[in-house]
Enzyme design. Structure first.
Site, PDB file in Angstrom:
ATOM      1  N   THR A  59     -39.073  63.354  36.180  1.00 42.45           N
ATOM      2  CA  THR A  59     -40.390  63.864  36.572  1.00 42.45           C
ATOM      3  C   THR A  59     -40.221  65.333  36.890  1.00 42.45           C
ATOM      4  O   THR A  59     -39.569  65.701  37.868  1.00 42.45           O
ATOM      5  CB  THR A  59     -40.940  63.112  37.797  1.00 42.45           C
ATOM      6  OG1 THR A  59     -41.129  61.741  37.458  1.00 42.45           O
ATOM      7  CG2 THR A  59     -42.282  63.700  38.225  1.00 42.45           C
TER       8      THR A  59
ATOM      9  N   LYS B 279     -41.449  66.006  46.182  1.00 39.44           N
ATOM     10  CA  LYS B 279     -41.281  66.814  44.971  1.00 39.44           C
ATOM     11  C   LYS B 279     -42.446  66.604  44.013  1.00 39.44           C
ATOM     12  O   LYS B 279     -43.035  67.562  43.494  1.00 39.44           O
ATOM     13  CB  LYS B 279     -39.973  66.441  44.272  1.00 39.44           C
ATOM     14  CG  LYS B 279     -39.692  67.255  43.013  1.00 39.44           C
ATOM     15  CD  LYS B 279     -38.650  66.604  42.118  1.00 39.44           C
ATOM     16  CE  LYS B 279     -39.257  65.503  41.270  1.00 39.44           C
ATOM     17  NZ  LYS B 279     -38.354  65.011  40.206  1.00 39.44           N
TER      18      LYS B 279
ATOM     19  N   LYS C 228     -48.056  61.684  34.979  1.00 40.36           N
ATOM     20  CA  LYS C 228     -47.210  61.244  36.092  1.00 40.36           C
ATOM     21  C   LYS C 228     -47.595  61.928  37.396  1.00 40.36           C
ATOM     22  O   LYS C 228     -47.704  61.287  38.440  1.00 40.36           O
ATOM     23  CB  LYS C 228     -45.734  61.528  35.768  1.00 40.36           C
ATOM     24  CG  LYS C 228     -44.752  61.227  36.909  1.00 40.36           C
ATOM     25  CD  LYS C 228     -44.756  59.755  37.314  1.00 40.36           C
ATOM     26  CE  LYS C 228     -43.914  59.481  38.549  1.00 40.36           C
ATOM     27  NZ  LYS C 228     -42.483  59.604  38.312  1.00 40.36           N
TER      28      LYS C 228
END
Length: 307
Positions: free
Chosen positions: A84, A234, A159
Site C-alpha cells: 500500500t 500510514k 485502497k
C-alpha cells in the site's frame, strides 16, 4: 503478510522462491514450503510472476531500480506489487517496470494478517486488463475477491479510499462502545444490537475493538496486531495527502489521520489499530464515564476468549 500469501501459493501447487530482510520471516516461509533464497534478485530470476509486499513507495521504487530487481527478471515478467503506497509512487513503479520491458499491476490488499493466512484477502488492482486476467489464478489462491479498478495506480486509489472508511468507522465504533460504557450498557448488548442494525460494519462485526463479542478479534489478544496501528496511520496519511492535493473536503478522514498518527506514535505503536478504543477511553473525562469505562475493563476480562 507476504509470508502467508506465499505459503498459500505453495499449498495450491505453485513453485515459489522468496526473500525477506528479516531472517525469522524467511525461516517461516521456508517452513511453509517456499524456496528461501539469499536475495530479492535471486528470487525473481526465472520467475513468471513477481509479487512484492513492502512498507512504502520508496522501498518499492528502490527495490525495482537501485537494487536491480527489474534487471534481474527475464523480459516480459509480470510484476504485481501488493504494497500500500502513494498513488504517484505506484504510477512511477508501473512506468519503471514497463520501461524495463516488463508488465505491471498495483494490487494492494485488504484483510490483514488474518486474511492473508486464511486466503480471504480482497485485491484492488490497477493496470491492464490482460495483466489482471493473467494474475487472476494467483490472486484467487491468496484471496476471495479481486477487483480491477482501472489503470496504473487505480488499485492504490481504491485502497486508500477503503482504508479511510475503515479508520473512520473504527473510531466511530470505539467511541460508541466507550459511550455505552458510560451509560452502563454492556459490550455484548451493544454488539448484539449494532451488528444486526444500521450500525453494522466490518470494524464492529469482524475486528470488534472490545474483548468478548468477536472471539477472533485482536481485542481478545491484548490488541496484538492483526493490522497494526502504524500501518493504519500510514494509510490514512496517504488518504489525507491525496484529499489535500485534490481539494477534497474530507473532514472525518483528516481527523482520523490525525488521531491515528498520535495513537501510533505513542501507546499504539505495537498495537492493532482497534486498540484506539483504549486511547478514547483514557481521554474520557471521569465525570463523563471514566469510572464506567474502568468497570467495563474489569468486566471484559471474564468475557474475553483467546483467539
Amino acid at each position: 503478510m507476504g509470508g502467508p500469501m506465499a505459503a498459500n501459493l505453495v499449498k495450491a501447487g505453485h513453485q515459489v522462491a522468496g526473500y525477506d530482510l528479516v531472517p525469522e520471516a524467511l525461516a517461516a516461509a521456508r517452513d511453509a514450503g517456499v524456496k528461501a533464497v539469499g536475495s530479492a534478485a535471486e528470487a525473481v530470476a526465472g520467475a513468471d510472476v513477481v509479487i512484492t509486499m513492502l512498507p512504502a513507495g520508496r522501498h518499492v521504487l528502490g527495490l525495482y531500480r537501485e537494487q536491480g530487481l527489474l534487471a534481474a527478471a527475464r523480459p516480459g515478467t509480470l510484476f504485481v506489487d501488493c504494497s500500500t503506497i502513494d498513488v504517484a509512487d505506484a504510477r512511477a513503479a508501473h512506468e519503471a517496470v514497463v520501461q524495463a520491458g516488463h508488465r505491471a499491476l498495483d494490487a494492494p490488499v485488504s484483510g490483514g494478517v488474518v486474511g492473508a493466512e486464511a486466503g480471504t484477502l480482497t485485491f484492488m488492482v490497477g493496470g491492464g486488463q490482460a495483466e489482471f486476467a493473467e494474475a487472476g489464478p494467483l490472486l484467487s489462491v491468496m484471496g476471495k475477491k479481486a477487483v480491477h479498478c482501472g489503470g496504473a495506480g487505480a488499485g492504490q486509489a481504491a485502497k486508500i479510499c477503503n482504508n479511510m472508511i475503515l479508520g473512520v468507522t473504527m473510531i466511530a465504533v470505539s467511541e460508541a462502545f466507550v459511550l455505552g460504557e458510560s451509560l452502563g450498557l454492556s459490550h455484548q448488548a451493544l454488539f448484539d444490537v449494532a451488528s444486526t442494525a444500521s450500525g453494522q460494519c466490518w470494524a464492529l462485526s469482524v475486528n470488534c475493538p472490545v474483548p468478548g463479542p468477536v472471539p477472533a478479534s485482536p481485542a481478545n489478544r491484548d490488541y496484538r496486531p492483526g493490522f497494526a496501528a502504524p500501518l493504519m496511520a500510514k494509510d490514512l496519511g496517504l488518504a489525507a495527502n491525496a484529499a489535500r492535493a485534490g481539494g477534497v473536503d474530507a473532514e472525518l478522514g483528516l481527523r482520523a489521520a490525525e488521531s491515528y498518527a498520535a495513537f501510533a506514535g505513542g501507546a499504539g505503536a505495537a498495537e492493532d489499530f482497534s486498540g484506539i478504543v483504549r486511547a478514547i477511553r483514557q481521554r474520557t473525562a471521569p465525570e463523563g464515564g471514566g469510572t464506567a469505562g474502568e468497570a467495563g475493563e474489569a468486566g471484559e476480562a471474564g468475557e474475553a476468549g483467546e483467539a
